[in-house]
Design an enzyme around this catalytic site. Structure first.
Site, PDB file in Angstrom:
ATOM      1  N   HIS A 162       0.535  -1.363  -0.252  1.00  0.00           N
ATOM      2  CA  HIS A 162       0.079   0.049   0.231  1.00  0.00           C
ATOM      3  C   HIS A 162       0.743   1.376  -0.337  1.00  0.00           C
ATOM      4  CE1 HIS A 162      -3.403  -2.703   1.491  1.00  0.00           C
ATOM      5  NE2 HIS A 162      -3.655  -2.804   0.566  1.00  0.00           N
ATOM      6  N   LEU A 199      -7.350   1.451   4.936  1.00  0.00           N
ATOM      7  CA  LEU A 199      -8.714   0.193   5.725  1.00  0.00           C
ATOM      8  C   LEU A 199      -9.041  -0.603   4.978  1.00  0.00           C
ATOM      9  CD1 LEU A 199      -9.341   1.648   9.336  1.00  0.00           C
ATOM     10  CD2 LEU A 199      -7.488   0.053   8.632  1.00  0.00           C
ATOM     11  N   ASN A 201     -10.559  -3.930   1.967  1.00  0.00           N
ATOM     12  CA  ASN A 201     -10.540  -5.147   1.838  1.00  0.00           C
ATOM     13  C   ASN A 201      -8.953  -5.648   2.894  1.00  0.00           C
ATOM     14  OD1 ASN A 201     -12.193  -7.957   1.901  1.00  0.00           O
ATOM     15  ND2 ASN A 201     -10.555  -8.403   0.079  1.00  0.00           N
ATOM     16  N   GLY A 202      -8.199  -5.089   1.630  1.00  0.00           N
ATOM     17  CA  GLY A 202      -6.820  -5.286   2.673  1.00  0.00           C
ATOM     18  C   GLY A 202      -6.692  -3.773   3.263  1.00  0.00           C
ATOM     19  N   ARG A 246      -7.851 -12.225   5.023  1.00  0.00           N
ATOM     20  CA  ARG A 246      -6.856 -12.335   6.099  1.00  0.00           C
ATOM     21  C   ARG A 246      -6.413 -12.326   7.205  1.00  0.00           C
ATOM     22  NH1 ARG A 246      -4.011  -8.070   1.992  1.00  0.00           N
ATOM     23  NH2 ARG A 246      -5.062  -8.417  -0.498  1.00  0.00           N
ATOM     24  N   MET A 260     -17.932  -4.877   5.125  1.00  0.00           N
ATOM     25  CA  MET A 260     -17.369  -4.107   6.793  1.00  0.00           C
ATOM     26  C   MET A 260     -18.568  -3.591   6.616  1.00  0.00           C
ATOM     27  SD  MET A 260     -16.034  -3.301   9.395  1.00  0.00           S
ATOM     28  CE  MET A 260     -14.391  -3.591   9.157  1.00  0.00           C
ATOM     29  N   ARG A 261     -19.813  -3.579   5.729  1.00  0.00           N
ATOM     30  CA  ARG A 261     -21.196  -2.727   6.182  1.00  0.00           C
ATOM     31  C   ARG A 261     -21.885  -4.002   6.565  1.00  0.00           C
ATOM     32  NH1 ARG A 261     -21.160  -0.462   0.055  1.00  0.00           N
ATOM     33  NH2 ARG A 261     -19.893  -2.442  -0.475  1.00  0.00           N
ATOM     34  N   VAL A 296     -12.998   1.583   3.659  1.00  0.00           N
ATOM     35  CA  VAL A 296     -13.329   1.443   5.093  1.00  0.00           C
ATOM     36  C   VAL A 296     -13.078   2.769   6.040  1.00  0.00           C
ATOM     37  CG1 VAL A 296     -13.254  -0.022   7.435  1.00  0.00           C
ATOM     38  CG2 VAL A 296     -12.888  -1.136   4.724  1.00  0.00           C
ATOM     39  N   GLY A 297     -11.680   3.122   6.049  1.00  0.00           N
ATOM     40  CA  GLY A 297     -11.706   4.184   6.584  1.00  0.00           C
ATOM     41  C   GLY A 297     -11.899   5.483   5.991  1.00  0.00           C
ATOM     42  N   ASN A 304     -15.042   5.582   4.715  1.00  0.00           N
ATOM     43  CA  ASN A 304     -17.008   5.571   5.474  1.00  0.00           C
ATOM     44  C   ASN A 304     -17.213   4.778   6.348  1.00  0.00           C
ATOM     45  OD1 ASN A 304     -17.320   6.560   2.404  1.00  0.00           O
ATOM     46  ND2 ASN A 304     -16.075   4.563   1.553  1.00  0.00           N
TER      47      ASN A 304
END
Length: 397
Positions: free
Chosen positions: A179, A208, A210-211, A240, A282-283, A330-331, A333
Site C-alpha cells: 500500500h 483500511l 479489504n486489505g 486475511r 465491513m458494511r 473502510v477508513g 466510510n
C-alpha cells in the site's frame, strides 16, 4: 501535456485510468474482468460518469488493451487529443531492489519476473500487463511504481525478522510492506490539509480496505508498517487473518490435516472479518453487529482492537503523533470503525468528535475534537493519481 495512462494489471483483470496530472483529475477509467476465461466483461467510464459496458471474450492482456483502445476511440476522450506522455504501471513487489519509480527496461522486467517468488499472484500479472502495454504504446516510456518502494526507508530493526540470518538472506525473508502509493499520497495530502510541511510531521496512516495496513510516517518517510514479507501480516482484513502465532500453522498442519495450500487458503481467503463474523464486507458486518449478532460484534471488536494496538505501538516508535489519518474504503466510510478503533485513547490526546465522525464528505476532513492534541483526519486516497504523478516526475527528469 500531462496526461498519463495508469495500468493496474491482475491475472484475470485490468484496471486503467487516464489521468490529467496537472488538473489532478481522471479523464476516463476502466475495468476489464475475466481475462483468459470464456466470457469477459468490460466497463469504460468517461469524465462525466457515463458508463459503457461490453461482454466479450478477452483471451489475454493484449486483447484487453485492444478493447481499451477501442473504448477510448468510440467513447472518448480521444487519445489523439489526450495522448499519454507515459504509461505508469502498478507493480506490487519491488523487493529490496527498487526504491523509487523506475523507467521499465528489459533488465527491469527481468527483475520484476525474478521477484515473482515473493509475490507469485501479483508480479507475473503485473509483468503481463507491462508487456501488453508496450505493444499498445510502443512510442512512450513505461514506468513501474512499486507498492513496496515507499517502505524502503524503514530502518533495519523495523524490517528484520528474528530468524536465522543466513536463511533470511538466502530466501529474501524480511518485511517489505505494501500500500506504499496510498500511504505516500495520503501523508502528503494530510500535510496539505493541515497546512504544514510533511517533513515536520509525525503521522500514523491507517489504510483500511479489504486489505488493510498501518504505516508510521516520520517526515514523509515510512519508518514502520504492518504488512510484512507478504500482505498477510498485520491488521485484521476482509478475508486475511493478519498477525498470527506462527505455531498455529504447524498446529493446523499436524492436527487439522491441512497441507500448505490448505493453510494458505484458510489464512488468505477464509479468515479476517469473514472468518470471524461471517461477513467479508465491513458494511454488512457493522449492520449485523448493531442488530445484535454476537459473532459479528466480536469480529468488529477484534478488528478495532488490532488497529488500536498498532496505533499505540507506532506512537511509541514515533515519539509523538501529530495526526492519525484514516483512508481507503473502510477508513473513509465506516464511522463506527473509526470510533471503535480510537476509543479509550483520550489520555494520549486522541479524541474523536462524534458529530464530525458521523458526517460524510468527499474530501479531506477533521474528525477530532476541538483542542485535541492529536488531529484525527479522514483523507480519501487516490493511488492512481499518485502513480501518475510519480510516473510524470520520472519521465520529465
Amino acid at each position: 501535456m500531462s496526461d498519463v495512462l495508469v495500468v493496474n494489471s491482475g491475472s484475470s483483470s485490468m484496471k486503467y485510468q487516464l489521468v490529467d496530472v496537472d488538473a489532478g483529475e481522471a479523464l476516463a477509467t476502466g475495468l476489464i474482468e475475466r481475462i483468459g476465461r470464456p466470457s469477459g466483461r468490460a466497463t469504460h467510464t468517461d469524465a462525466a460518469g457515463r458508463e459503457f459496458r461490453d461482454e466479450l471474450e478477452v483471451p489475454d492482456h493484449d486483447a484487453a488493451f485492444a478493447w481499451m483502445l477501442r473504448a477510448f476511440d468510440e467513447h472518448g476522450p480521444s487519445l489523439d487529443a489526450h495522448a499519454p506522455v507515459a504509461v505508469g504501471h502498478r507493480v506490487v513487489q519491488g523487493g529490496a531492489r527498487f526504491f523509487e519509480p523506475t523507467v521499465i527496461t528489459e533488465l527491469v522486467k527481468i527483475n520484476i519476473d525474478e521477484l515473482s517468488v515473493l509475490a507469485p499472484l501479483h508480479n507475473p500479472a503485473n509483468l503481463a500487463g507491462i508487456v501488453a502495454a508496450e505493444h499498445a504504446f510502443p512510442a512512450v516510456p513505461h514506468v513501474a511504481v512499486f507498492d513496496t518502494a515507499f517502505h524502503q526507508t524503514m530502518p533495519p530493526p523495523a524490517y528484520t525478522y528474528a530468524i536465522d540470518a543466513e536463511v533470511a538472506a538466502k530466501h529474501r525473508v524480511r518485511r517489505y510492506g505494501f500500500h506504499g502509493t496510498s500511504h505516500r499520497f495520503v501523508s502528503h495530502a494530510a500535510a496539505e490539509f493541515l497546512g504544514r510541511p510533511v517533513e515536520e510531521l509525525k503521522l500514523i496512516v491507517l489504510h483500511l480496505g479489504n486489505g488493510a495496513s498501518a504505516c508510521a510516517v516520520d517526515g514523509g518517510r515510512s519508518v514502520e508498517t504492518s504488512m510484512g514479507m507478504t500482505p498477510l501480516e498485520g491488521l485484521v482484513m476482509g478475508t486475511r487473518s493478519g498477525d498470527l502465532d506462527p505455531a498455529v500453522l504447524l498446529h493446523l498442519q499436524r492436527r487439522a490435516g491441512l497441507d500448505v495450500d490448505g493453510v494458505d487458503d484458510l489464512l488468505n481467503k477464509r479468515s479476517g472479518i469473514l472468518g470471524l463474523g461471517g461477513h467479508g464486507d465491513m458494511r454488512d458486518l457493522v449492520a449485523a453487529a448493531e442488530s445484535g449478532d454476537e459473532r459479528a460484534a466480536l469480529a468488529l471488536d477484534v478488528y478495532a482492537h488490532r488497529i488500536r494496538s498498532y496505533v499505540g505501538a507506532y506512537a511509541a516508535q514515533l515519539g509523538r503523533v501529530d495526526a492519525i489519518v484514516f483512508t481507503a474504503g473502510v477508513g473513509e466510510n465506516a464511522a463506527p470503525v473509526r470510533e471503535r478503533a480510537l476509543a479509550g485513547l483520550g489520555g494520549f490526546g486522541v479524541e474523536v468528535d462524534a458529530a464530525r465522525n458521523a458526517e460524510r464528505g468527499g474530501g479531506a476532513r477533521r474528525i477530532s475534537s476541538d483542542g485535541a492534541r492529536v488531529d484525527v483526519l479522514v483523507v480519501p486516497t487516490n493511488e492512481e493519481l499518485e502513480i501518475a504523478r510519480q510516473t510524470l516526475e520520472v519521465v520529465a527528469g
